[in-house]
Motif scaffolding. Structure first.
Motif, PDB file in Angstrom:
ATOM      1  N   UNK A   1      30.628  37.620  27.972  1.00 22.29           N
ATOM      2  CA  UNK A   1      31.121  36.840  26.831  1.00 22.29           C
ATOM      3  C   UNK A   1      32.369  36.038  27.205  1.00 22.29           C
ATOM      4  N   UNK A   2      33.199  36.636  28.064  1.00 23.23           N
ATOM      5  CA  UNK A   2      34.449  35.984  28.467  1.00 23.23           C
ATOM      6  C   UNK A   2      34.224  34.917  29.537  1.00 23.23           C
ATOM      7  N   UNK A   3      32.969  34.734  29.957  1.00 27.73           N
ATOM      8  CA  UNK A   3      32.656  33.706  30.925  1.00 27.73           C
ATOM      9  C   UNK A   3      32.931  34.090  32.358  1.00 27.73           C
ATOM     10  N   UNK A   4      33.073  35.374  32.644  1.00 26.05           N
ATOM     11  CA  UNK A   4      33.350  35.796  34.012  1.00 26.05           C
ATOM     12  C   UNK A   4      32.077  35.801  34.850  1.00 26.05           C
ATOM     13  N   UNK A   5      32.233  35.458  36.104  1.00 22.68           N
ATOM     14  CA  UNK A   5      31.121  35.492  37.049  1.00 22.68           C
ATOM     15  C   UNK A   5      31.159  36.853  37.750  1.00 22.68           C
ATOM     16  N   UNK A   6      30.316  37.780  37.295  1.00 22.92           N
ATOM     17  CA  UNK A   6      30.360  39.149  37.795  1.00 22.92           C
ATOM     18  C   UNK A   6      30.038  39.217  39.282  1.00 22.92           C
ATOM     19  N   UNK A   7      29.053  38.442  39.698  1.00 22.52           N
ATOM     20  CA  UNK A   7      28.679  38.459  41.117  1.00 22.52           C
ATOM     21  C   UNK A   7      29.849  38.005  41.991  1.00 22.52           C
ATOM     22  N   UNK A   8      30.563  36.971  41.527  1.00 21.62           N
ATOM     23  CA  UNK A   8      31.702  36.469  42.303  1.00 21.62           C
ATOM     24  C   UNK A   8      32.835  37.494  42.341  1.00 21.62           C
TER      25      UNK A   8
ATOM     26  N   UNK B   1      29.767  51.531  29.630  1.00 18.38           N
ATOM     27  CA  UNK B   1      29.940  50.660  30.785  1.00 18.38           C
ATOM     28  C   UNK B   1      29.121  49.385  30.618  1.00 18.38           C
ATOM     29  N   UNK B   2      27.927  49.498  30.023  1.00 21.03           N
ATOM     30  CA  UNK B   2      27.116  48.307  29.759  1.00 21.03           C
ATOM     31  C   UNK B   2      27.830  47.376  28.782  1.00 21.03           C
ATOM     32  N   UNK B   3      28.533  47.960  27.808  1.00 22.87           N
ATOM     33  CA  UNK B   3      29.293  47.137  26.868  1.00 22.87           C
ATOM     34  C   UNK B   3      30.400  46.372  27.576  1.00 22.87           C
ATOM     35  N   UNK B   4      30.989  46.961  28.603  1.00 24.40           N
ATOM     36  CA  UNK B   4      32.038  46.276  29.380  1.00 24.40           C
ATOM     37  C   UNK B   4      31.456  45.098  30.157  1.00 24.40           C
ATOM     38  N   UNK B   5      30.261  45.261  30.700  1.00 25.07           N
ATOM     39  CA  UNK B   5      29.599  44.161  31.403  1.00 25.07           C
ATOM     40  C   UNK B   5      29.316  43.026  30.419  1.00 25.07           C
ATOM     41  N   UNK B   6      28.832  43.385  29.219  1.00 25.99           N
ATOM     42  CA  UNK B   6      28.556  42.379  28.199  1.00 25.99           C
ATOM     43  C   UNK B   6      29.826  41.625  27.824  1.00 25.99           C
TER      44      UNK B   6
ATOM     45  N   UNK C   1      38.595  42.185  34.686  1.00 26.90           N
ATOM     46  CA  UNK C   1      38.144  42.417  36.061  1.00 26.90           C
ATOM     47  C   UNK C   1      38.046  43.916  36.362  1.00 26.90           C
ATOM     48  N   UNK C   2      39.064  44.674  35.959  1.00 20.79           N
ATOM     49  CA  UNK C   2      39.035  46.119  36.184  1.00 20.79           C
ATOM     50  C   UNK C   2      37.843  46.745  35.448  1.00 20.79           C
ATOM     51  N   UNK C   3      37.574  46.291  34.223  1.00 23.71           N
ATOM     52  CA  UNK C   3      36.444  46.822  33.456  1.00 23.71           C
ATOM     53  C   UNK C   3      35.116  46.536  34.145  1.00 23.71           C
ATOM     54  N   UNK C   4      35.019  45.374  34.811  1.00 31.40           N
ATOM     55  CA  UNK C   4      33.783  45.013  35.501  1.00 31.40           C
ATOM     56  C   UNK C   4      33.648  45.733  36.838  1.00 31.40           C
ATOM     57  N   UNK C   5      34.781  45.979  37.528  1.00 33.64           N
ATOM     58  CA  UNK C   5      34.738  46.608  38.852  1.00 33.64           C
ATOM     59  C   UNK C   5      34.546  48.111  38.770  1.00 33.64           C
TER      60      UNK C   5
ATOM     61  N   UNK D   1      34.270  39.118  45.655  1.00 38.06           N
ATOM     62  CA  UNK D   1      35.676  38.929  46.016  1.00 38.06           C
ATOM     63  C   UNK D   1      36.384  40.262  46.218  1.00 38.06           C
ATOM     64  N   UNK D   2      36.005  41.261  45.394  1.00 35.81           N
ATOM     65  CA  UNK D   2      36.645  42.581  45.484  1.00 35.81           C
ATOM     66  C   UNK D   2      35.571  43.647  45.721  1.00 35.81           C
ATOM     67  N   UNK D   3      35.018  43.712  46.925  1.00 40.71           N
ATOM     68  CA  UNK D   3      33.956  44.699  47.186  1.00 40.71           C
ATOM     69  C   UNK D   3      34.473  46.133  47.076  1.00 40.71           C
ATOM     70  N   UNK D   4      33.593  47.016  46.648  1.00 39.25           N
ATOM     71  CA  UNK D   4      33.980  48.416  46.473  1.00 39.25           C
ATOM     72  C   UNK D   4      33.958  49.151  47.813  1.00 39.25           C
TER      73      UNK D   4
END
Length: 911
Positions: free
Chosen positions: A428-435, A419-424, A394-398, A439-442
């Motif tokens: 792969x881990x099945x995380x919903x990035x949009x969610x 950073x693109x590799x972190x999104x990838x 989550x921290x890597x995505x945020x 949930x944790x807006x910047x």
């Protein structure tokens, strides 16, 4: 020669600019943070000249065209054309002249294309930039920038001159075209050691590089030819393009053949006229026939066709040939010096390893495709079952500004590659990035900066508080963390020694390491600063990144080793990263690595000894690359060099075969290269080498077929002259044989496919002459057989009471049939021709034989042809005898070939 005026201010520097403090640099240039005045700038412009790379006087088109004819083989061809005219065969003379003109035109065009390399480098200076003058920001033409100017840098800008940075705010530079560094380089303003390598000078910005992100400002320390880019242009201008092995061999061959032909012709003419066996006029015509028969006038055309067909086959394998001789040169390559990023690797960062305080994980998949899994001890795991992992992901995505978008069937990264590799990884881990981001807006962000070496973003949490997601350099995050989170999601005191060991292990594997942490803040926290991150953060873990090798590279490297080709990696990347990639692709189980700094300390003898056992040269500069190319060439090695940046252009031009990248290569690299890879893939080089060997084999088949037949014809005339005998074949008839067989038969050898075992043989020696012992023996052996066949049927026909015109017709048909059967034998240099595949032949061979057969029927039976060539019809019995002679020829030749191979196999211990 037109050059920009010398930058005298730059020349006065007593030490490198990167080793000086910013204030010292400003003092040296009599500049200040408010910039130059307009008057000072104008004076310096007059003194130093425009900020443009110099132009050099080139040879004019007329001279370049004339020099295309300055070649001994061309002189021989011109002589053949003149002799054909003397014999009254204007058509043959026109064909030879057309070949000469075509070859000259191709060379003229190619030389003009080569000179575009410098023009491509000149386009790397942007037309405009922003400078500070009289304490005001101005946009000016880049060629009006002068030493001492203060230049502003913003995201997307191209640097107009070499700068010593005065300020840097999250500044990252893309210097791949200049240094070969695969990732944007973070910049700062602190002084560095004088010995710092070019790629590590993080307080400098160089001409032609791009601002990937952030802002900065710097003072101009070099313009025009004094910049690093300008020095490369100067180096490129001085680099001499080496002659290809084929051109060297053909030059030697032309000299030998011309000298031999003229000498034998002169001796034959003097002998026959002095002893009086033949009238002078007849002797002269016979000697002209001798010369014409010995000169294979169709050979250059067939060689050009062979090379052109090689170009077409290579294009199908994504290798675009820019210079025709490079096709054959590839077949002689014994060393391939290859760049790493984008050639051996995908040039796409990938997370390959995750480390928590008490657990380690591997990640499969490569590039930005969301395909792969997280493994522990080789088994796929669900991250949700490991409480410490979701927080890390989550921290890597945020704490991330990149995004992945789908383009057609592939996924494309936008933003920083890591950073693109972190999104990838999150995908792969099945995380919903949009969610997660919903949930944790910047709330706010603290950008990465070279001074504090981390990035942080602030988010509200589910408990009504807020937290900062932090990522950055491991040593920096370890310094601000007091706790660590384990795989069970529990916080405990941090084990600094344990983390330093884990991070060291990842770095030793050639991975780039990023660390991740969180820190809690009160709910009303709205802004963050560097001072908020001095302590009390929780260390979550770290990740290892690699630019993964292309999946097909390991197999291609293995093919190179089988073919006795030495593959060397030359890269601007770090030694540890390059060494690990070398191990992964099978360059060596224990790769030997030398850095650019170590190269600088080596003299030429030490370097000569080192290159034979070194697999990787890391942190190299353009000068290093050029020096390595020349060191290999001094050892008589034929070298292919790959590259994509302007920094590679001098080495690409100097190499025997320069190979540029088509997708990500700069225009300067492409223009300096002999070959461009459309897919930027190392395996395409290996495929091109295979095609190059095939082309050379086919060239040798053409020469091995042409010379024995031409010399055999010449020997027939020569023997008749020396013994005062009637000529078994007239000069006009020899011209017919040469014309029809060279076009219809010789050309078919250009279409021959690759022989089995082509990539199991070592490269041929570059100094090996075309007329070596094996070919000389082949010429002599076949000449005797052709001589026996010609005189045998000639005297048999006369013994049977046939007129001399009919006897000569039988001789011509016999020579042509013998050439047809010999063609089937010469098609296989390294194997037997008496096989089903050998007998059937290729489509081109069958068409060629059919055309010759039709031509010979017309030559023998058409009244018009009989009138021109003085021929007569022949009987079926004589036709059958001619056919049997051809069969006997191939049987004898194949027996000799087998005996010769067996002898050499025993001699070399291979049997």
């Amino acid at each position: 020669m037109s050059r920009a005026k010398k930058n005298t201010t730059t020349a006065a520097a007593p030490q490198p600019w990167h080793s000086m403090a910013p204030s010292t640099v400003l003092e040296r240039f009599k500049s200040n943070p408010h910039g130059l005045t307009d008057q000072e700038a104008a004076e310096r412009y007059q003194k130093n000249g425009p900020n443009r790379l110099p132009t050099y006087k080139r040879r004019g088109p007329a001279i370049r065209l004339f020099l295309q004819f300055h070649n001994l083989l061309i002189y021989v061809l011109i002589g053949a054309a003149l002799l054909s005219l003397v014999l009254g065969h204007g058509i043959d003379a026109l064909v030879i002249a057309a070949v000469v003109l075509l070859n000259a035109l191709i060379g003229f065009i190619q030389e003009g294309q080569a000179e575009k390399a410098l023009d491509a480098i000149r386009t790397m200076i942007d037309p405009h930039c922003s400078v500070l003058r009289d304490n005001c920001r101005h946009s000016i033409a880049a060629d009006h920038v002068v030493p001492g100017d203060i230049v502003f840098l913003d995201a997307g800008d191209r640097v107009p001159a070499d700068l010593r940075l005065l300020s840097s705010h999250a500044l990252h530079m893309d210097e791949a075209a200049l240094t070969g560094e695969s990732l944007p380089v973070e910049k700062h303003t602190g002084s560095l050691a004088q010995s710092t390598a070019l790629a590590d000078r993080s307080n400098m910005a160089y001409t032609g590089s791009y601002v990937a992100s952030g802002q900065g400002m710097g003072v101009v320390v070099a313009t025009a030819q004094n910049t690093q880019l300008g020095q490369i242009g100067t180096m490129l201008q001085k680099v001499e393009v080496p002659k290809t092995p084929l051109i060297i061999q053909m030059d030697q061959f032309a000299r030998t053949l011309a000298l031999l032909t003229l000498s034998v012709a002169a001796i034959a003419f003097l002998y026959t006229t002095l002893i009086g066996t033949t009238p002078v006029a007849d002797a002269f015509m016979a000697v002209i026939g001798l010369a014409v028969s010995a000169i294979p006038e169709g050979l250059p055309a067939v060689l050009s066709i062979t090379l052109a067909l090689g170009v077409q086959r290579m294009a199908k394998r994504h290798a675009i040939i820019r210079r025709l001789p490079a096709v054959e040169t590839l077949g002689a390559v014994s060393v391939i010096c290859t760049d790493k990023t984008g050639t051996l690797t995908r040039n796409e960062m990938t997370v390959s390893a995750l480390a928590l305080s008490d657990a380690a994980y591997d990640v499969t998949g490569a590039g930005y495709e969301p395909e792969g899994a997280i493994l522990q001890d080789g088994q796929t795991i669900d991250p949700a079952g490991h409480p410490g992992l979701p927080a890390l992901l989550e921290v890597a995505a945020l704490c991330n500004d990149a995004r992945i978008r789908k383009s057609g069937s592939t996924h494309v990264a936008e933003g920083d590659p890591m950073e693109a590799a972190l999104i990838t990884l999150a995908m792969k881990a099945g995380q919903d990035l949009a969610q997660i981001r919903h949930q944790f807006p910047r709330r706010t962000a603290l950008p990465f900066d070279a001074r504090h070496r981390f990035m942080a973003t602030l988010h509200p949490d589910a408990q009504g508080q807020c937290f900062a997601a932090i990522k950055g350099a491991p040593e920096k995050l370890l310094a601000i963390c007091t706790k660590e989170r384990n795989a069970q999601g529990e916080d405990r005191p941090i084990d600094l020694a344990g983390w330093h060991k884990k991070i060291g292990q990842l770095a030793a594997q050639g991975q780039r390491v990023l660390a991740f942490a969180v820190k809690s803040f009160p709910a009303d926290k709205q802004e963050i600063s560097v001072q908020d991150f001095e302590t009390d953060a929780v260390f979550l873990g770290c990740m290892g990144f690699i630019d993964p090798p292309r999946k097909e590279v390991a197999s291609a490297i293995k093919d190179c080793h089988t073919a006795s080709i030495h593959v060397v990696m030359i890269t601007g990347d770090h030694a540890a990263t390059a060494t690990e990639i070398a191990r992964q692709i099978g360059l060596s189980n224990t790769p030997e690595t030398i850095t650019g700094a170590e190269l600088d300390r080596m003299d030429d003898p030490a370097l000569a000894a080192a290159i034979t056992k070194t697999d990787v040269f890391a942190r190299t500069t353009p000068e290093h690359k050029l020096r390595l190319v020349e060191a290999f060439q001094k050892q008589k090695r034929v070298l292919a060099m790959t590259g994509d940046g302007v920094n590679d252009a001098p080495a690409l031009k100097r190499a025997d075969v320069g190979v540029a990248m088509g997708k990500k290569g700069t225009e300067a690299a492409k223009q300096a290269a002999d070959m461009v890879l459309a897919d930027d893939n190392f395996s395409s080089i290996v495929a091109a080498v295979r095609e190059g060997r095939t082309v050379y084999d086919n060239l040798m088949k053409v020469i091995g077929w042409t010379l024995p037949t031409s010399i055999g014809e010449a020997m027939t005339i020569l023997i008749a002259l020396f013994f005062g005998l009637a000529l078994p074949v007239t000069p006009v008839q020899i011209l017919w044989i040469n014309m029809i067989t060279a076009v219809a038969l010789g050309t078919t050898l250009a279409f021959e496919p690759t022989e089995p075992g082509t990539m199991s043989r070592p490269p041929r020696k570059s100094g090996r002459p075309i007329l070596d012992g094996a070919l000389i023996w082949q010429v002599l052996f076949l000449s005797v057989l052709f001589l026996a066949g010609a005189f045998g049927v000639f005297y048999k026909a006369q013994a049977n009471g046939l007129p001399i015109e009919a006897a000569r017709t039988i001789v011509v048909n016999t020579l042509v049939v013998m050439e047809i059967f010999y063609l089937f034998s010469v098609r296989y240099i390294h194997g037997s021709s008496i096989t089903l595949r050998g007998v059937i032949g290729t489509k081109a061979v069958l068409i060629g034989v059919a055309l010759v057969a039709v031509g010979q029927l017309a030559f023998t039976y058409l009244p018009a042809m009989q009138a021109v060539f003085d021929t007569r019809p022949i009987s079926l019995v004589d036709g059958a005898i001619i056919l049997l002679i051809g069969i006997a020829l191939i049987v004898i030749v194949e027996m000799e070939k087998k005996i010769r191979r067996t002898f050499f196999a025993r001699k070399t211990g291979k049997i």
